[in-house]
Design an enzyme around this catalytic site. Structure first.
Site, PDB file in Angstrom:
ATOM      1  CG  ASP A 264      -5.957 -10.441  -0.704  1.00 16.26           C
ATOM      2  OD1 ASP A 264      -4.729 -10.391  -0.775  1.00 16.26           O
ATOM      3  OD2 ASP A 264      -6.713 -10.395  -1.697  1.00 16.26           O
TER       4      ASP A 264
ATOM      5  CD  GLU B   9      -1.394  -4.639  -3.308  1.00 14.18           C
ATOM      6  OE1 GLU B   9      -2.173  -4.232  -4.188  1.00 14.18           O
ATOM      7  OE2 GLU B   9      -0.812  -5.744  -3.398  1.00 14.18           O
TER       8      GLU B   9
HETATM    9  O1  FUB Z   1      -6.233 -10.114  -4.133  1.00 13.73           O
HETATM   10  C1  FUB Z   1      -6.175  -9.063  -5.064  1.00 13.73           C
HETATM   11  C2  FUB Z   1      -5.159  -8.056  -4.645  1.00 13.73           C
HETATM   12  O2  FUB Z   1      -3.891  -8.681  -4.505  1.00 13.73           O
HETATM   13  C3  FUB Z   1      -5.400  -7.446  -3.291  1.00 13.73           C
HETATM   14  O3  FUB Z   1      -6.432  -6.508  -3.278  1.00 13.73           O
HETATM   15  C4  FUB Z   1      -4.055  -6.923  -3.013  1.00 13.73           C
HETATM   16  O4  FUB Z   1      -3.837  -6.489  -1.711  1.00 13.73           O
HETATM   17  C5  FUB Z   1      -3.196  -8.098  -3.411  1.00 13.73           C
HETATM   18  O5  FUB Z   1      -3.099  -9.046  -2.390  1.00 13.73           O
END
Ligand code: FUB
Length: 335
Positions: free
Chosen positions: A22, A235
């Site tokens: 991320d 997301e």
């Molecule tokens: O790293 C945990 C979660 O996985 C992140 O918050 C999302 O965007 C995905 O990458």
């Protein structure tokens, strides 16, 4: 994705001594600082609530140029034990700078099982950061992305569905009892759930307004539908500005794309334009876009360093190219 074992990665991990994911990249003081999640194996079985992403702290990376072979790995910038309101799962963070202070925005779960977004401050871009005693009032869900516009106004984009819990906040209150992470998703023919945006207060520590929807329109000017899994928001929001236009990019989650949409102001609406990064090895896809000395780069992750394990990822960087009409050539992370 094609046989993953045969894929040759375009680029190498920026650090190999720990797992990172991320990546939110910014240029501060002429250097590149990357704010990633610090992946660990917390021993929690994989599920669609994302329980296996059991991260506990943040480590900042820095680079002199995106061409550096390796990034510098800094000491722990913030640990969950030092965040009074948080209990677990320090997911994807981001950072901003204003008037001599660096701000780290991060999601974590509180004792009630809900994700909120916190902020921590430091005089040093690599930390250590000191967390505010409470989460940002009115915050919820995951994946904060800060954006400071040319007029100095700052915004926070955020939100993720399924394990990110966005669907559980549709009434304005957290719905605690759900059997599965998909329970409260709108029907396929209904408008998709949206990421959120809120302007930040001058001190960068609170929302200056109620968060609103980041609406993504299709080519006919209609909001994307919940059933449009190849394009709808899931997301990992990111905002950048290029030639006066606002580029909102994000992950489509279960279809694993990073897509982007373009608008005329920080709130949108944004019109869907295409794929920025094709699916990578691993389930999640998450990125940031950053300019360095006139060239543009995408920072992203995949799971190559752990042999494909979903929650053990590594961050990477590749150059991106804009076409004359402002669209971007899609990146494929493998040769
Ligand atoms: O790293 C945990 C979660 O996985 C992140 O918050 C999302 O965007 C995905 O990458």
């Amino acid at each position: 994705m094609a046989n993953e074992k045969e894929l040759v990665p375009l680029t190498e991990p920026l650090v190999k001594s720990i797992y990172t994911a991320d990546p939110s990249a910014h240029v501060f003081d002429g250097k590149i600082y990357i704010y990633p999640s610090h992946d660990i194996d917390a021993g929690i079985p994989e599920d669609d609530f994302g329980g296996h992403f059991g991260m506990e702290d943040y480590r900042v990376l820095s680079m002199n140029t995106p061409e550096d072979k390796e990034a510098t790995l800094h000491d722990v910038a913030l640990h969950v034990k030092d965040v009074p309101w948080a209990e677990r799962q320090m997911w994807a963070p981001d950072a901003a700078y204003k008037n001599g202070t660096y701000y780290l925005y991060f999601p974590a779960k509180a004792k009630n099982g809900a994700f909120y977004i916190g902020v921590a401050t430091s005089k040093n871009p690599a930390g250590p950061f000191k967390a505010q005693p409470e989460a940002i009032k009115g915050s919820f869900s995951i994946d904060p992305c800060s954006f400071v516009d040319d007029d100095g106004k700052a915004y926070l984009y955020f939100g993720g569905i399924w394990g990110g819990q966005l669907q559980r906040w549709q009434t304005g209150k957290f719905i605690e009892d759900v059997k599965s992470p998909y329970d409260l998703e709108p029907a396929d023919d209904q408008p998709a759930l949206c990421g959120k945006v809120a302007r930040l207060t001058d001190d960068m520590l609170e929302f200056d307004e109620k968060p609103s929807d980041v609406v993504i329109l299709d080519e006919n000017g209609k909001p994307l539908r919940a059933g449009d899994h190849d394009r709808r928001y899931f997301e990992a929001p990111w905002m950048h500005k290029y030639n006066g236009k606002y580029y909102f990019s994000y992950s489509t989650g279960d279809t694993h794309n990073i897509c982007y949409a373009i608008g005329d102001n920080p709130y949108g609406p944004f019109t869907y334009k295409g794929i920025l990064l094709n699916p990578v090895i691993g389930w999640t896809n998450h990125h940031s876009v950053c300019e360095f000395k006139g060239k543009w780069y995408i920072f992203y992750h995949d799971s190559t360093l752990s042999g494909g394990r979903t929650h053990l990822r590594c961050v990477k960087v590749a150059e991106i190219k804009y076409r004359p009409d402002g669209t971007i050539e899609p990146v494929t992370a493998y040769k």
